[in-house]
Structure formats: C-alpha cells, structure tokens
Design a protein around this motif. Sequence first.
Motif, PDB file in Angstrom:
ATOM      1  N   ASN A 190       0.829  -1.210   0.000  1.00 30.70           N
ATOM      2  CA  ASN A 190       0.000   0.000   0.000  1.00 30.70           C
ATOM      3  C   ASN A 190       0.864   1.262   0.000  1.00 30.70           C
ATOM      4  O   ASN A 190       0.562   2.244  -0.689  1.00 30.70           O
ATOM      5  N   ALA A 191       1.931   1.235   0.804  1.00 33.69           N
ATOM      6  CA  ALA A 191       2.820   2.393   0.892  1.00 33.69           C
ATOM      7  C   ALA A 191       3.491   2.670  -0.442  1.00 33.69           C
ATOM      8  O   ALA A 191       3.563   3.820  -0.895  1.00 33.69           O
ATOM      9  N   VAL A 192       3.994   1.624  -1.085  1.00 31.94           N
ATOM     10  CA  VAL A 192       4.672   1.795  -2.372  1.00 31.94           C
ATOM     11  C   VAL A 192       3.688   2.273  -3.429  1.00 31.94           C
ATOM     12  O   VAL A 192       3.969   3.205  -4.199  1.00 31.94           O
ATOM     13  N   PHE A 193       2.523   1.635  -3.491  1.00 29.97           N
ATOM     14  CA  PHE A 193       1.521   1.987  -4.500  1.00 29.97           C
ATOM     15  C   PHE A 193       1.081   3.445  -4.354  1.00 29.97           C
ATOM     16  O   PHE A 193       1.028   4.206  -5.337  1.00 29.97           O
ATOM     17  N   THR A 194       0.773   3.859  -3.127  1.00 30.44           N
ATOM     18  CA  THR A 194       0.337   5.235  -2.892  1.00 30.44           C
ATOM     19  C   THR A 194       1.446   6.220  -3.218  1.00 30.44           C
ATOM     20  O   THR A 194       1.210   7.267  -3.841  1.00 30.44           O
ATOM     21  N   ASN A 195       2.657   5.900  -2.796  1.00 28.52           N
ATOM     22  CA  ASN A 195       3.794   6.777  -3.053  1.00 28.52           C
ATOM     23  C   ASN A 195       4.003   6.973  -4.547  1.00 28.52           C
ATOM     24  O   ASN A 195       4.188   8.093  -5.031  1.00 28.52           O
ATOM     25  N   LEU A 196       3.956   5.869  -5.295  1.00 30.02           N
ATOM     26  CA  LEU A 196       4.171   5.968  -6.737  1.00 30.02           C
ATOM     27  C   LEU A 196       3.046   6.740  -7.420  1.00 30.02           C
ATOM     28  O   LEU A 196       3.282   7.504  -8.362  1.00 30.02           O
ATOM     29  N   LEU A 197       1.812   6.547  -6.972  1.00 29.67           N
ATOM     30  CA  LEU A 197       0.710   7.316  -7.544  1.00 29.67           C
ATOM     31  C   LEU A 197       0.901   8.812  -7.314  1.00 29.67           C
ATOM     32  O   LEU A 197       0.734   9.631  -8.227  1.00 29.67           O
ATOM     33  N   LEU A 198       1.266   9.176  -6.082  1.00 26.83           N
ATOM     34  CA  LEU A 198       1.379  10.586  -5.736  1.00 26.83           C
ATOM     35  C   LEU A 198       2.659  11.224  -6.261  1.00 26.83           C
ATOM     36  O   LEU A 198       2.812  12.445  -6.200  1.00 26.83           O
ATOM     37  N   SER A 199       3.581  10.416  -6.760  1.00 30.37           N
ATOM     38  CA  SER A 199       4.802  10.988  -7.324  1.00 30.37           C
ATOM     39  C   SER A 199       4.517  11.756  -8.604  1.00 30.37           C
ATOM     40  O   SER A 199       5.325  12.569  -9.047  1.00 30.37           O
ATOM     41  N   ASP A 200       3.353  11.506  -9.205  1.00 32.64           N
ATOM     42  CA  ASP A 200       2.928  12.228 -10.403  1.00 32.64           C
ATOM     43  C   ASP A 200       1.700  13.060 -10.054  1.00 32.64           C
ATOM     44  O   ASP A 200       0.613  12.512  -9.833  1.00 32.64           O
ATOM     45  N   PRO A 201       1.828  14.396  -9.982  1.00 38.08           N
ATOM     46  CA  PRO A 201       0.673  15.246  -9.614  1.00 38.08           C
ATOM     47  C   PRO A 201      -0.544  15.042 -10.502  1.00 38.08           C
ATOM     48  O   PRO A 201      -1.668  15.331 -10.083  1.00 38.08           O
ATOM     49  N   ALA A 202      -0.334  14.531 -11.713  1.00 42.16           N
ATOM     50  CA  ALA A 202      -1.471  14.300 -12.606  1.00 42.16           C
ATOM     51  C   ALA A 202      -2.428  13.261 -12.047  1.00 42.16           C
ATOM     52  O   ALA A 202      -3.603  13.215 -12.421  1.00 42.16           O
ATOM     53  N   ASN A 203      -1.944  12.405 -11.147  1.00 40.78           N
ATOM     54  CA  ASN A 203      -2.787  11.361 -10.557  1.00 40.78           C
ATOM     55  C   ASN A 203      -3.702  11.896  -9.457  1.00 40.78           C
ATOM     56  O   ASN A 203      -4.595  11.177  -8.999  1.00 40.78           O
ATOM     57  N   ASP A 204      -3.460  13.115  -8.985  1.00 40.41           N
ATOM     58  CA  ASP A 204      -4.303  13.664  -7.920  1.00 40.41           C
ATOM     59  C   ASP A 204      -5.771  13.702  -8.348  1.00 40.41           C
ATOM     60  O   ASP A 204      -6.665  13.339  -7.588  1.00 40.41           O
ATOM     61  N   ALA A 205      -6.026  14.143  -9.583  1.00 40.30           N
ATOM     62  CA  ALA A 205      -7.409  14.206 -10.084  1.00 40.30           C
ATOM     63  C   ALA A 205      -7.984  12.809 -10.251  1.00 40.30           C
ATOM     64  O   ALA A 205      -9.176  12.581  -9.994  1.00 40.30           O
ATOM     65  N   LEU A 206      -7.144  11.860 -10.641  1.00 39.50           N
ATOM     66  CA  LEU A 206      -7.586  10.474 -10.790  1.00 39.50           C
ATOM     67  C   LEU A 206      -8.059   9.915  -9.451  1.00 39.50           C
ATOM     68  O   LEU A 206      -9.123   9.294  -9.358  1.00 39.50           O
ATOM     69  N   ILE A 207      -7.271  10.160  -8.414  1.00 40.23           N
ATOM     70  CA  ILE A 207      -7.644   9.699  -7.075  1.00 40.23           C
ATOM     71  C   ILE A 207      -8.929  10.385  -6.626  1.00 40.23           C
ATOM     72  O   ILE A 207      -9.793   9.769  -5.988  1.00 40.23           O
ATOM     73  N   GLY A 208      -9.081  11.650  -6.968  1.00 39.46           N
ATOM     74  CA  GLY A 208     -10.307  12.368  -6.616  1.00 39.46           C
ATOM     75  C   GLY A 208     -11.530  11.749  -7.249  1.00 39.46           C
ATOM     76  O   GLY A 208     -12.572  11.598  -6.586  1.00 39.46           O
TER      77      GLY A 208
END
Length: 499
Positions: A196-214
Amino acid sequence: MAALLGALFSAQPASAQWLQAETQNFVIHAELDEEELRDVALHMEEFNRLLQRQMPAQLRPGRKFHIWLDGGMNRISGLFGHRIFSAARDWHDLPGAFAQYDPGENPRYRYYPLYSAVGRFYLSNGFVRTLPYWLADGLPIYFATAYVDEGQFLLGAPDNPRMMNEPMSVSRIEELLTTRQKPESFGRFRTLQSANAVFTNLLLSDPANDALIGRYLALFNAGKSYEEAMAVFGDLRPLTVDMRNKMGRKVKLRAVPIDPEAPKQIFIRPMGQDEVALIVPRFRRLIDEDREDVAKDLRKLTERFPDSAETWYQYAAAEFALTKGRERDGEPAFGGLGFADNVLVIKAWHYSDREAWAAVNRALALDSGHPHANRLKAEIMLARMLNAGDGDDAEQFAEIRALLGTLVERPEEFPFAAVFNYQTYIEQGLRAPQEAFDAFGRAFLGSAGVRSFRYAYAAELVRRGEHAIARRLLESMLNDPRYSEAAQRALDQIPDPPV
C-alpha cells in the motif's frame, strides 16, 4: 501473560518528569525536557499546516489530538498487539495516539511515528468520506516519510523499513484496490502495508494522478462497488509498467516550503503522578480488551491516588464497560440512534453497576465539573432507567439532561455528551428540540472520525425526513466493512424520489 504485561506497562523511571504541552491543535504528553517538548509541539503544528496545504480539509476537528510519546516501541506494541511505532484512534472520549519518539534519533526518521499518527487523525476528521483500505493505510505513510531540509518539507521519500521486495504487478494492484480491511494475520498485514505504501507513493509521485484519485474517491463514496471504483484506473497494465520503471529510478520528491506563519502560543505544565500512572491503563480501557484486568488495575490506582478525580473516572468507565457487557468489537451504533426504524434492543445485565456508580460519584465529589464523569453518570442513570422499565419518568430524564447541560453547549469539544443528550429524547419517545439536534450535528461535524457518530446522525436525518443529506452520508459508508450493512438498512428506510 496479563501479569507480565501489567508489570511492563507499570514500569516508569522513578525520577521521570513528564510534561504536557498544549497548542492550537494538539495536546502532547512526554517525558522530555521543556525545550525539546516545545520544539516537538511547534513541529507538529508546522506539519499540520503542511497537511492543510496539501489536502485542504472540509471540516475542522472540534477536539484537540492527544499524543503520548514513548522513547521505545515495546509498550505501544504490547498495547495494540503488533510490532508498531505508533497507533492512533478516534474514541468517544478523545482522539489519541501513542507514538515512539527518540530525541537522539536521526532527524530524517525521528518524526515518522508522529507524522503517521497526525496524518491518520487529519484524514479521518477533516473530511466527510470513507477511505478505501489501501489509501487509509498508504496515505499516512506517504506523509510519515516526509522530512525537513533547508526550510522545506520533502514529500515522497520511500518507506525504507517497510519497502516490499517483490515488483508491482497487475494482480498485486487489483488485490490492493479490492482489499476491504486490515488482515488478521500480522505477517499479511505487514506485507499489505508495504505494498500500500509503495503503490500510494508511486501514484502521488505524479501530480497528474491527484485528479484520478479524486474521481476514484467520488465513486467510492457514492456507494459504488470496489470494482466499479477501480475502473477509474482503466487498464492496469500501463500503470503497472510505469510503476515498475519508477521503482528502479531515483525517487522524485515534492518540495513544500515550511509555512512561515508565526508560532502559536504553547502552554507547558508538569504532569501529576496520577496522570503518568494512567497513561497505559487509559489506553487499555479505550482499546476495550481484557476488561476485567483493566478494571482491577484501575481499582488499584484509585488506592494509590484516592484524591484523583480522573483516576476515579477511568475506573468508573472500566466498570461500566463490564456492566454493559458489549461484544469485544463494540456495536455499530448505540441505542435508538443506531436504527432508522426506531427499534431498541435492551440487553439484560450480567454484572452489577454498583462499583461504576460509586466510582463516578467519587470522581464528581472530587471535581463536580469533570465533564466525562458527568456524562458517564448520565449514561449509568439512563441505563438503570431502561433496565428498570422506567422509560416514562420525565423527572429522571430532566435530571439526566441537567448533568449534560453545559457540555451540550460545547458539542465540538464534548461530542459524546451532545449525541447522548439527543439519545435521551429518543429513549423517552419525544421529538428532540431543534437546539439538541443542532448540537448533535455539530458534534458529528467536529468528530467526523468517530464513525458511530456519522451513522447515528445519518439515521436520525432519515427519521426527520431530511433524505438528501442522509443518503449522501449513508452512501459514503456502504464501503465501510463495519457499517455497510447498517448503512444499507438505513438507506432502505428512505423512500424513492418521485419520478
């Protein structure tokens, strides 16, 4: 085993000087010198501002977050049953955490346990939403690995102590996105937490994913299934390849300047011996396991500190927990607030409330304004009435509400009192006055992390015919494993909107 743990928990250096620091958002209890504690308190406020800037909260918590610090992790691990650095919970009595803090540790890692605890509190109390397990687990770790360098926070550092060894895969991502709750096996929990830590970290390493998570969270909190919400990510194969590539590169960190806001005032005072002695017994009571042993230990503390109102209150609360005889994991809601159809189930008592009653009255004799003791006495009185079949005694109801009166005026600070006050009207078969309902709502909004408050408030909105808001709150709980069935039952009470 219980005796061994008790000896371990009660061990305190005779010369220890514990201090309490209170800031705008925190109450920190620690065995540190005053300068070090002041630095920790200021740093937690800086970190809280970082969280606010990165994820502006919808709500402002009504209660300050209490953090007890310990130089090691043995007592924390013994309390919560796992080898952990910190644990944070939202209880009815208070939101609190027990966290390791070693002032001699490298500053790069020193604040990890505190960041993790504060992050969990912020995420659970700043928003009216349910987080999926992978994000509730991974997001606090993402912030916990932050560190300060040259006047700025650096976010996105890998969680080295818990890094997973196996590469990311489509099946692993699917597993993370569909896991509903913490595994019972500690080994399995650790493996999943690492992923979970790795997956979340990698997602958030790209700001473009912020909207995806939203977008994902919007679907998740609208009651869509785990699989339907997961569809936002589309084909997982490109995401998997991208994450594998990132795992082999140098980590890209987000730099966030420290907010230059002037430090708020900090109040520091020495803690009393009774307060120090209560640290671990209080957590044991709140965790709500080994009830008989906890009650016995607290009874012994009342003999050591006969003039401590807080000690008598903690003992009274432990005894009343035995009286109520709830299941180990508690119930999804309490009394009439738990069911939209207004059905109450009164269970027979198998344990006398005599000790709880005597102890809570002793606490109030020592401190008549003790807020939690007043609320607990009201609880015991109501339980006695219902078990005696005196649910129509208006004078007793008035006496109960009088105990809660000043607390209900501050529902953000004392949410359980406001919620319980509202329950008294339901138990009496009356429609509560508007001011009681308003206090109930403010209690929920100030303690959004207490899920039973959210469910109880939503259920009451159903009763009152305020279906639109109730539906939104209940749908946000459909993916909460503990409340999903209860939320669906309450939703079933809402009539379909007109076509």
